[in-house]
Write a protein that holds these residues in place. Sequence first.
Motif, PDB file in Angstrom:
ATOM      1  N   GLN A  49     -47.875  -4.246  54.942  1.00  0.00           N
ATOM      2  CA  GLN A  49     -48.051  -5.185  56.275  1.00  0.00           C
ATOM      3  C   GLN A  49     -48.809  -4.193  57.086  1.00  0.00           C
ATOM      4  OE1 GLN A  49     -47.641  -8.067  58.984  1.00  0.00           O
ATOM      5  NE2 GLN A  49     -47.588  -8.401  56.911  1.00  0.00           N
TER       6      GLN A  49
ATOM      7  N   TRP B 112     -51.811  -4.112  41.882  1.00  0.00           N
ATOM      8  CA  TRP B 112     -52.098  -4.371  43.352  1.00  0.00           C
ATOM      9  C   TRP B 112     -50.859  -4.496  44.192  1.00  0.00           C
ATOM     10  CZ3 TRP B 112     -56.915  -3.955  45.578  1.00  0.00           C
ATOM     11  CH2 TRP B 112     -58.030  -4.058  44.546  1.00  0.00           C
TER      12      TRP B 112
ATOM     13  N   THR C 215     -55.137  -6.091  57.336  1.00  0.00           N
ATOM     14  CA  THR C 215     -54.103  -5.800  56.127  1.00  0.00           C
ATOM     15  C   THR C 215     -54.428  -4.352  55.343  1.00  0.00           C
ATOM     16  OG1 THR C 215     -52.556  -6.648  54.377  1.00  0.00           O
ATOM     17  CG2 THR C 215     -54.803  -7.115  54.327  1.00  0.00           C
TER      18      THR C 215
ATOM     19  N   LEU D 176     -54.414  -2.813  51.512  1.00  0.00           N
ATOM     20  CA  LEU D 176     -54.307  -3.059  50.036  1.00  0.00           C
ATOM     21  C   LEU D 176     -54.267  -1.558  49.275  1.00  0.00           C
ATOM     22  CD1 LEU D 176     -56.746  -5.993  48.991  1.00  0.00           C
ATOM     23  CD2 LEU D 176     -54.178  -6.105  49.781  1.00  0.00           C
TER      24      LEU D 176
ATOM     25  N   GLY E  83     -44.016  -6.033  52.825  1.00  0.00           N
ATOM     26  CA  GLY E  83     -45.139  -5.325  53.066  1.00  0.00           C
ATOM     27  C   GLY E  83     -44.663  -4.156  54.080  1.00  0.00           C
TER      28      GLY E  83
ATOM     29  N   CYS F 136     -53.402   3.282  55.205  1.00  0.00           N
ATOM     30  CA  CYS F 136     -54.286   3.972  54.278  1.00  0.00           C
ATOM     31  C   CYS F 136     -54.427   5.327  54.123  1.00  0.00           C
ATOM     32  CB  CYS F 136     -55.680   3.120  54.258  1.00  0.00           C
ATOM     33  SG  CYS F 136     -55.636   1.421  53.901  1.00  0.00           S
TER      34      CYS F 136
ATOM     35  N   ALA G  10     -51.193 -11.490  55.505  1.00  0.00           N
ATOM     36  CA  ALA G  10     -51.019 -10.904  54.023  1.00  0.00           C
ATOM     37  C   ALA G  10     -52.222 -11.565  53.233  1.00  0.00           C
ATOM     38  CB  ALA G  10     -49.639 -11.456  53.614  1.00  0.00           C
TER      39      ALA G  10
ATOM     40  N   GLU H  96     -49.590  -4.105  48.746  1.00  0.00           N
ATOM     41  CA  GLU H  96     -50.402  -4.333  50.026  1.00  0.00           C
ATOM     42  C   GLU H  96     -49.140  -3.872  51.127  1.00  0.00           C
ATOM     43  OE1 GLU H  96     -51.919  -8.147  52.757  1.00  0.00           O
ATOM     44  OE2 GLU H  96     -51.323  -8.431  50.567  1.00  0.00           O
TER      45      GLU H  96
ATOM     46  N   GLN I 138     -49.372  -9.154  48.710  1.00  0.00           N
ATOM     47  CA  GLN I 138     -47.916  -9.071  49.500  1.00  0.00           C
ATOM     48  C   GLN I 138     -47.429 -10.562  49.487  1.00  0.00           C
ATOM     49  OE1 GLN I 138     -46.667  -8.713  54.170  1.00  0.00           O
ATOM     50  NE2 GLN I 138     -48.632  -7.986  53.504  1.00  0.00           N
TER      51      GLN I 138
ATOM     52  N   GLY J 202     -46.559  -0.364  50.244  1.00  0.00           N
ATOM     53  CA  GLY J 202     -47.799  -0.942  49.734  1.00  0.00           C
ATOM     54  C   GLY J 202     -47.948  -0.376  48.088  1.00  0.00           C
TER      55      GLY J 202
END
Length: 394
Positions: free
Chosen positions: A72, A68, A54, A56, A297, A81, A325, A70, A329, A131
């Motif tokens: 999917q 925070w 996953t 974050l 997500g 990312c 998750a 997240e 999420q 996210g």
Amino acid sequence: MTRIVQVEAIPVRLPRNLEEATGTAGSPSVLRNGASDYRWSASVPAIYSRHFETALIKVTLDNGLTGWGEAQAPLAPQVACAVADRLLAPMLVDTEFVPEPTHLSKTWHNLYGTMRVRGQTGGFMLDAISGVDLALWDLAGQMRQLSVSALIAASAARPKVPAYLSGLPSGSFPERCRFARDYQAQGFGCFKIFHEAAEGELFQLLDELRDALGATAQLAVDALWRLDGSRADAFGRQLDRRHAVWLECPFMPEEAGAHARLAEAIHTPLAAGESYRTRYEIAPVLPALRFVQPDLGRTGITEGLRIAQLATAGNAAVLPHVSIALGPQIAAAIHFAAAIENAPLLEFNPSVFEVANRFLEEPLQVEDAHWQVPRTPGLGIRVKEAELRAAIRW
């Protein structure tokens, strides 16, 4: 004036027992042998990871608050990312943050617009935006001293949401029936199984589950995009005879016409939504659906709310999708479902739930087959960041 000072994306890979996970979220079927960490399913037209993966997103404000989110990202979370790091963070850092839904909506549109004319209106781009969106809702709730569900729906937000059991671990039919009965004893009344083997095996499992759970149990089937147009009607009629509560993902997401034809041909309601990241993507198939399943997500809360509005207008219920998750999420899905009037159920994956709670200061709760909505401001979670980072394996 409050400003965003940092956006950090964290690709996560956690080891898991693949044999135990098979038949559940993230690995609904047996995987083919191979050296790669990503492998084709032996029966489903999709690839899956051997690991728990996953992405974050951590957003920090100049007042010290951290939110925070997240994405999917069950495959290649480094890609989502990279989008967050290279494209989204530069658009957000040093901008003003206003803890209001209208501001969050404007921010979503701005991020969506960064790559729209370049053709990136779905996939990893939207996963990364989602996210970030979850993290911003978390921050907005914290600053307003409101839970996310209260920020969305005020006093209409529910304190708990009914859960349905998603997936049965691999094993013999009697073992899988015993697993379902154990959860029925805890109050669960709806059970979803995956069409991960031959049709005859699926129908036999449905029949044995019916015998084991009784006439009042609700049984749903996730077809995992496997149905062929020439066989779909006959498959659906088998579910009609067994009074299935819904048939999920019968065809590939882009086959809107096939969904419409099947919806007309059978009585079992169709469900889908996890593969659609925006209202634009889901619009062609939406008229065929009686259950709409946005994955927070992939849609974020902001676009998820717009999809829910379309579902309501089309007399469809909203069943948020929860697969692989961690806490951000899952907590977002709980708050989202609690704030949506026509969200009768929320997906529950026991193995995923267990992993997510390992990395939360206060675990999420399911009691008497109901998700308990976190009460503290924002998403209501605190990530054990150091412990999580130490557990990541690449």
